[in-house]
Design a protein around this motif. Structure first.
Motif, PDB file in Angstrom:
ATOM      1  N   HIS A 106      34.039  88.022   3.250  1.00 29.98           N
ATOM      2  CA  HIS A 106      33.009  88.497   2.326  1.00 29.98           C
ATOM      3  C   HIS A 106      32.741  89.992   2.519  1.00 29.98           C
ATOM      4  CE1 HIS A 106      29.512  88.408  -0.237  1.00 29.98           C
ATOM      5  NE2 HIS A 106      28.813  88.982   0.728  1.00 29.98           N
ATOM      6  N   PHE A 107      32.518  90.404   3.756  1.00 30.10           N
ATOM      7  CA  PHE A 107      32.171  91.800   4.005  1.00 30.10           C
ATOM      8  C   PHE A 107      33.392  92.684   4.206  1.00 30.10           C
ATOM      9  CE2 PHE A 107      28.258  89.591   5.358  1.00 30.10           C
ATOM     10  CZ  PHE A 107      27.402  90.187   4.452  1.00 30.10           C
ATOM     11  N   GLY A 108      34.518  92.115   4.600  1.00 33.52           N
ATOM     12  CA  GLY A 108      35.729  92.886   4.806  1.00 33.52           C
ATOM     13  C   GLY A 108      36.509  93.127   3.533  1.00 33.52           C
ATOM     14  N   PHE A 165      37.448  96.694   2.518  1.00 34.62           N
ATOM     15  CA  PHE A 165      38.505  97.422   3.197  1.00 34.62           C
ATOM     16  C   PHE A 165      39.887  96.876   2.862  1.00 34.62           C
ATOM     17  CE2 PHE A 165      34.721  97.319   5.944  1.00 34.62           C
ATOM     18  CZ  PHE A 165      34.341  98.640   5.796  1.00 34.62           C
ATOM     19  N   LEU A 166      40.004  95.570   2.747  1.00 35.28           N
ATOM     20  CA  LEU A 166      41.260  94.924   2.388  1.00 35.28           C
ATOM     21  C   LEU A 166      40.956  93.927   1.272  1.00 35.28           C
ATOM     22  CD1 LEU A 166      44.271  94.514   2.962  1.00 35.28           C
ATOM     23  CD2 LEU A 166      43.619  92.735   4.585  1.00 35.28           C
ATOM     24  N   LEU A 176      41.567  91.284  -0.427  1.00 37.00           N
ATOM     25  CA  LEU A 176      42.417  90.115  -0.543  1.00 37.00           C
ATOM     26  C   LEU A 176      42.225  89.476  -1.911  1.00 37.00           C
ATOM     27  CD1 LEU A 176      42.046  88.480   2.963  1.00 37.00           C
ATOM     28  CD2 LEU A 176      43.973  89.755   2.070  1.00 37.00           C
ATOM     29  N   GLY A 177      43.309  89.141  -2.548  1.00 39.24           N
ATOM     30  CA  GLY A 177      43.268  88.564  -3.880  1.00 39.24           C
ATOM     31  C   GLY A 177      43.504  89.594  -4.967  1.00 39.24           C
ATOM     32  N   LYS A 178      43.500  90.865  -4.600  1.00 36.09           N
ATOM     33  CA  LYS A 178      43.728  91.934  -5.577  1.00 36.09           C
ATOM     34  C   LYS A 178      44.798  92.905  -5.069  1.00 36.09           C
ATOM     35  CE  LYS A 178      38.997  91.635  -7.101  1.00 36.09           C
ATOM     36  NZ  LYS A 178      37.676  92.205  -7.002  1.00 36.09           N
ATOM     37  N   LEU A 179      45.719  92.389  -4.282  1.00 32.44           N
ATOM     38  CA  LEU A 179      46.766  93.226  -3.706  1.00 32.44           C
ATOM     39  C   LEU A 179      47.947  93.333  -4.660  1.00 32.44           C
ATOM     40  CD1 LEU A 179      46.776  91.727  -0.112  1.00 32.44           C
ATOM     41  CD2 LEU A 179      45.797  93.891  -0.821  1.00 32.44           C
ATOM     42  N   PRO A 180      48.758  94.395  -4.515  1.00 34.38           N
ATOM     43  CA  PRO A 180      50.001  94.437  -5.275  1.00 34.38           C
ATOM     44  C   PRO A 180      50.870  93.255  -4.848  1.00 34.38           C
ATOM     45  CG  PRO A 180      49.545  96.558  -4.265  1.00 34.38           C
ATOM     46  CD  PRO A 180      48.547  95.588  -3.719  1.00 34.38           C
TER      47      PRO A 180
END
Length: 71
Positions: free
Chosen positions: A23-25, A28-29, A31-35
């Motif tokens: 939730h809070f990270g 920074f990364l 996840l779920g919206k990466l190339p």
């Protein structure tokens, strides 16, 4: 029989920690919206396939389990 409650409590705490980090990270990364995460939309149908997110989570879990087994 005494190990089952301890195992369930430990598993619950681990899931809570993972949820808080996710939730809070997410800033920074994302996840779920990466190339490499695929999103297909056509009309009112949407198919989402998080390939890169799955690979990253798999690598992290594999490393964690490897380090745990070496202990």
């Amino acid at each position: 029989m005494m190990d089952v409650p301890r195992l369930l409590i430990t598993g619950g705490i681990i899931l809570i920690v993972i949820g808080v980090i996710w939730h809070f990270g997410g800033r920074f990364l994302p996840l779920g919206k990466l190339p490499g995460d695929f999103l297909f939309s056509r009309g009112n149908t949407t198919i989402y396939f998080p390939l890169m997110t799955s690979i990253i989570i798999s690598i992290i879990l594999s490393l964690a389990l490897y380090l745990y087994s070496q202990r």
